[in-house]
Design a protein around this motif. Structure first.
Motif, PDB file in Angstrom:
ATOM      1  N   UNK A 146      17.104  20.043  14.430  1.00 50.46           N
ATOM      2  CA  UNK A 146      17.533  21.445  14.494  1.00 50.46           C
ATOM      3  C   UNK A 146      16.368  22.345  14.887  1.00 50.46           C
ATOM      4  N   UNK A 147      15.214  22.155  14.268  1.00 44.61           N
ATOM      5  CA  UNK A 147      14.081  23.030  14.515  1.00 44.61           C
ATOM      6  C   UNK A 147      13.243  22.619  15.716  1.00 44.61           C
ATOM      7  N   UNK A 148      13.263  21.338  16.061  1.00 41.95           N
ATOM      8  CA  UNK A 148      12.465  20.875  17.195  1.00 41.95           C
ATOM      9  C   UNK A 148      13.273  19.913  18.058  1.00 41.95           C
ATOM     10  N   UNK A 149      14.383  20.374  18.627  1.00 46.05           N
ATOM     11  CA  UNK A 149      15.201  19.474  19.459  1.00 46.05           C
ATOM     12  C   UNK A 149      14.465  18.998  20.704  1.00 46.05           C
ATOM     13  N   UNK A 150      13.526  19.805  21.191  1.00 45.68           N
ATOM     14  CA  UNK A 150      12.794  19.394  22.389  1.00 45.68           C
ATOM     15  C   UNK A 150      11.924  18.175  22.115  1.00 45.68           C
ATOM     16  N   UNK A 151      11.433  18.061  20.880  1.00 48.22           N
ATOM     17  CA  UNK A 151      10.660  16.877  20.533  1.00 48.22           C
ATOM     18  C   UNK A 151      11.512  15.621  20.609  1.00 48.22           C
ATOM     19  N   UNK A 152      12.769  15.732  20.169  1.00 48.40           N
ATOM     20  CA  UNK A 152      13.692  14.601  20.264  1.00 48.40           C
ATOM     21  C   UNK A 152      13.954  14.256  21.725  1.00 48.40           C
ATOM     22  N   UNK A 153      14.196  15.289  22.533  1.00 45.39           N
ATOM     23  CA  UNK A 153      14.488  15.068  23.953  1.00 45.39           C
ATOM     24  C   UNK A 153      13.300  14.429  24.653  1.00 45.39           C
ATOM     25  N   UNK A 154      12.110  14.940  24.383  1.00 47.26           N
ATOM     26  CA  UNK A 154      10.919  14.401  25.042  1.00 47.26           C
ATOM     27  C   UNK A 154      10.667  12.953  24.643  1.00 47.26           C
ATOM     28  N   UNK A 155      10.994  12.627  23.376  1.00 48.69           N
ATOM     29  CA  UNK A 155      10.840  11.245  22.945  1.00 48.69           C
ATOM     30  C   UNK A 155      11.747  10.311  23.715  1.00 48.69           C
ATOM     31  N   UNK A 156      12.988  10.741  23.927  1.00 46.45           N
ATOM     32  CA  UNK A 156      13.926   9.925  24.700  1.00 46.45           C
ATOM     33  C   UNK A 156      13.493   9.830  26.160  1.00 46.45           C
ATOM     34  N   UNK A 157      12.957  10.932  26.690  1.00 47.04           N
ATOM     35  CA  UNK A 157      12.495  10.911  28.079  1.00 47.04           C
ATOM     36  C   UNK A 157      11.297   9.972  28.241  1.00 47.04           C
ATOM     37  N   UNK A 158      10.366  10.024  27.286  1.00 49.45           N
ATOM     38  CA  UNK A 158       9.193   9.158  27.362  1.00 49.45           C
ATOM     39  C   UNK A 158       9.601   7.691  27.296  1.00 49.45           C
ATOM     40  N   UNK A 159      10.584   7.388  26.428  1.00 43.28           N
ATOM     41  CA  UNK A 159      11.036   6.000  26.326  1.00 43.28           C
ATOM     42  C   UNK A 159      11.701   5.526  27.605  1.00 43.28           C
ATOM     43  N   UNK A 160      12.312   6.459  28.330  1.00 44.72           N
ATOM     44  CA  UNK A 160      13.020   6.077  29.565  1.00 44.72           C
ATOM     45  C   UNK A 160      12.061   5.730  30.689  1.00 44.72           C
ATOM     46  N   UNK A 161      10.789   6.148  30.586  1.00 44.41           N
ATOM     47  CA  UNK A 161       9.836   5.869  31.653  1.00 44.41           C
ATOM     48  C   UNK A 161       9.543   4.375  31.770  1.00 44.41           C
ATOM     49  N   UNK A 162       9.750   3.647  30.670  1.00 43.42           N
ATOM     50  CA  UNK A 162       9.565   2.200  30.708  1.00 43.42           C
ATOM     51  C   UNK A 162      10.805   1.478  31.204  1.00 43.42           C
ATOM     52  N   UNK A 163      11.889   2.230  31.323  1.00 47.63           N
ATOM     53  CA  UNK A 163      13.149   1.646  31.791  1.00 47.63           C
ATOM     54  C   UNK A 163      13.776   2.615  32.778  1.00 47.63           C
TER      55      UNK A 163
END
Length: 642
Positions: free
Chosen positions: A8-25
């Motif tokens: 809720x307070x840091x949704x961008x952190x969640x999004x960036x984490x998913x984006x970073x993980x996608x760089x390996x795939x």
């Protein structure tokens, strides 16, 4: 797994984490995973109640870049715009490049940072991915009544999680309004509403003499003197919002009511860069370079007045009654089952109350209940099925009666609007939305309302005079709304038809000049010596919340229920119609049969029955016979129909 506080307070952190993980795939659809993550979180029991609401919390108290929700109506749809979905940034100190998702660029600017210094985008990179998004201009649902503020939680207004201290280090170049101007802006909408409706602001459910907390103080709000927030109804307050939609925007339509969950952007730099015509502003709003100055003023308003909300998830609203869950029609809903079990008894209480309101006339109270639960449930070609516009004629000439009646309806329904049909209003008000091609926007009108809004037309305010061109156009628009449940929006060179679903109640002394589905003449059984005192006494005090709550839930549930007629009952109705035609061919027409079927449907639903029974059909025939007999009686007495 991120905690509730994190997403809720840091949704961008969640999004960036998913984006970073996608760089390996590289084949990973990280955008869909990001949206699915938030959808799954919001499906958890009561999780949505933890998300602050733009409707209830002042914008300046909400954390930038946090997850918020907004209950709204889509007032306009702007042209699609392009943005950089994936790009590379250059670290000013190390000169290294970092691939980033579009969320970072949109929210990197805040009141304390300059994107030109702290964020450099490599515009020559081959890794840039261009994508398309849609922008909706959304406003709070028009006409929401003041009892909402007594129901909806305000915990976020006092929550440290939601409250922030607005930054003052950034000072926009434009002038702030003075306290005197601020006071004028607070009082002017009330005066405007009073002149349009005839109801004093302090008596109108949507008005409030005091500043509401959902408005930012003048020290935190940019000047709105040259900015029209384009609310459909005069005097409306509340935040407008630009909703950025990244997927499935074709599934949304103009005038849809939604609850939107998205990431909040209120950076003053968004507007400041646009004002200064900074070249880097095109990175924040790529459409700027293609817009005229007037378009840019309308499409890029100050973020402090019109925040941006980047949609992650949106759900259409079946209703906007805060007493009911959004999924009320789910068979397993405990609220639905408990409400259904009490519908007959609550209906009896409501009938008694409305009979008292209508000066002892139980028949008129019956029809008023049927009107309040009516709903357009289907359309056959151009014919809307289920509408039940009621003309309540014979209203007392006492000026305040119709206004008091409207205030009582306000207490019962979530959204409503009072329109006094005076000559001045008809000749001056803009009821029909119109396209402004210079600013490239849809200028709203008073008939751009959400579904199931109760529109109260006070025809007792009619006076002698002549309608001008605008007046004729407005009366025609009201007639089309009543007859066909549509409003023809004015696009200058042509008209575009928009279907609607609005409950129209016409209060008049004689027969209304407008069409209606049913007319019932008010037959007063009491003649109080002091009408004003009597009318004041029938207004239910807000403290009578228990009974009001039952009435409000009852009306909303009855309107949402499904309905069917069995083959056996259909055959019985057909036989009855044939028999009545044999006895007296002039006694009933096809139109009368249609009205009786509508009355029978609404009567069944008002009792919590989802199918037509023989008893309900006979009851519908009976009250229709009483109504027609009353109309014939007044016709004979007065020499014409009342």
């Amino acid at each position: 797994m991120p905690s509730t506080h994190d997403w809720i307070n840091n949704p961008l952190g969640v999004v960036e984490g998913l984006f970073a993980a996608s760089q390996n795939n590289p084949s990973s659809a990280w955008e869909a995973k990001a949206v699915d993550f938030f959808k799954d979180q919001l499906k958890e029991k009561d999780a949505h109640t933890s998300v602050p609401s733009l409707n209830d919390v002042p914008v300046h108290y909400l954390k930038p870049n946090s997850l918020v929700k907004f209950r709204c109506l889509i007032q306009d749809m702007f042209d699609p715009e392009f943005y950089m979905g994936v790009y590379e940034t250059i670290d000013p100190s190390t000169k290294t490049k970092v691939s980033t998702s579009f969320y970072s660029l949109l929210f990197a600017v805040n009141t304390d940072t300059d994107p030109c210094i702290y964020l450099q985008v490599d515009l020559t990179s081959r890794n840039i991915v261009t994508a398309e998004r849609q922008t909706f201009y959304c406003v709070p649902i028009p006409g929401e009544n003041s009892w909402f503020s007594l129901i909806l939680p305000h915990s976020y207004a006092n929550s440290s999680q939601a409250r922030v201290v607005p930054s003052t280090s950034y000072v926009p170049s434009r002038q702030k309004r003075s306290y005197e101007e601020d006071d004028d802006m607070d009082t002017q909408p009330q005066k405007q509403r009073e002149s349009h409706t005839g109801i004093p602001a302090e008596q109108h459910g949507n008005g409030d003499c005091k500043r509401q907390e959902t408005e930012a103080p003048s020290s935190q709000t940019a000047s709105a003197s040259h900015l029209d927030l384009n609310f459909p109804l005069p005097g409306e307050k509340g935040p407008s919002c630009l909703i950025k939609v990244y997927e499935d925007w074709d599934s949304f339509k103009l005038n849809d009511t939604l609850e939107v969950y998205g990431i909040l952007s209120v950076s003053p730099a968004l507007s400041a860069l646009a004002d200064e015509k900074d070249a880097s502003s095109s990175l924040l709003d790529p459409a700027e370079c293609m817009e005229t100055a007037e378009e840019q003023r309308v499409h890029s308003p100050p973020a402090s007045l019109v925040p941006r909300l980047h949609m992650l998830y949106a759900k259409p609203l079946q209703h906007n009654n805060p007493l009911l869950p959004s999924g009320i029609l789910v068979p397993s809903s405990s609220v639905l089952s408990s409400t259904m079990s009490e519908m007959a008894s609550v209906r009896a209480e409501l009938l008694t109350y409305l009979t008292h309101v209508l000066l002892g006339d139980a028949l008129s109270a019956e029809y008023l209940i049927l009107h309040l639960i009516s709903n357009v449930y289907a359309r056959r070609d151009v014919l809307p099925l289920g509408k039940f516009t009621l003309n309540l004629s014979g209203c007392p000439a006492v000026t305040s009666y119709t206004e008091r009646l409207y205030q009582i309806i306000q207490q019962l329904v979530p959204s409503s609007y009072y329109l006094g049909m005076s000559l001045q209003n008809m000749n001056q008000m803009h009821l029909v939305p119109k396209k402004d091609y210079v600013a490239n926007r849809l200028v709203s009108g008073a008939l751009q309302l959400a579904r199931n809004t109760s529109l109260f037309l006070d025809e007792t305010q009619l006076e002698q005079g002549q309608l001008d061109t605008t007046g004729v156009r407005n009366v025609t628009a009201l007639g089309n709304l009543i007859s066909w449940q549509k409003v023809d929006y004015d696009f200058n060179y042509h008209q575009m038809e928009f279907p609607c679903n609005i409950n129209v109640l016409i209060a008049s002394e004689g027969r209304s000049l407008l069409p209606s589905d049913c007319q019932v003449h008010l037959q007063s059984q009491v003649t109080p010596p002091h009408m004003e005192e009597y009318l004041s006494s029938i207004l239910m005090h807000p403290q009578a919340s228990s009974q009001l709550k039952k009435f409000r839930m009852y009306l909303s549930v009855a309107r949402l229920l499904d309905y069917a007629i069995s083959d056996e009952v259909t055959k019985s109705v057909e036989d009855d119609f044939v028999d009545m035609r044999k006895e007296d061919p002039q006694s009933i027409s096809a139109e009368d049969l249609h009205r009786m079927l509508v009355v029978a449907r609404l009567l069944s639903l008002s009792l919590g029955q989802t199918s037509l029974s023989r008893d309900s059909w006979l009851r519908a025939k009976h009250i229709e016979m009483l109504r027609k007999s009353r109309m014939e009686q007044y016709k004979c007495v007065n020499g014409n129909e009342p």
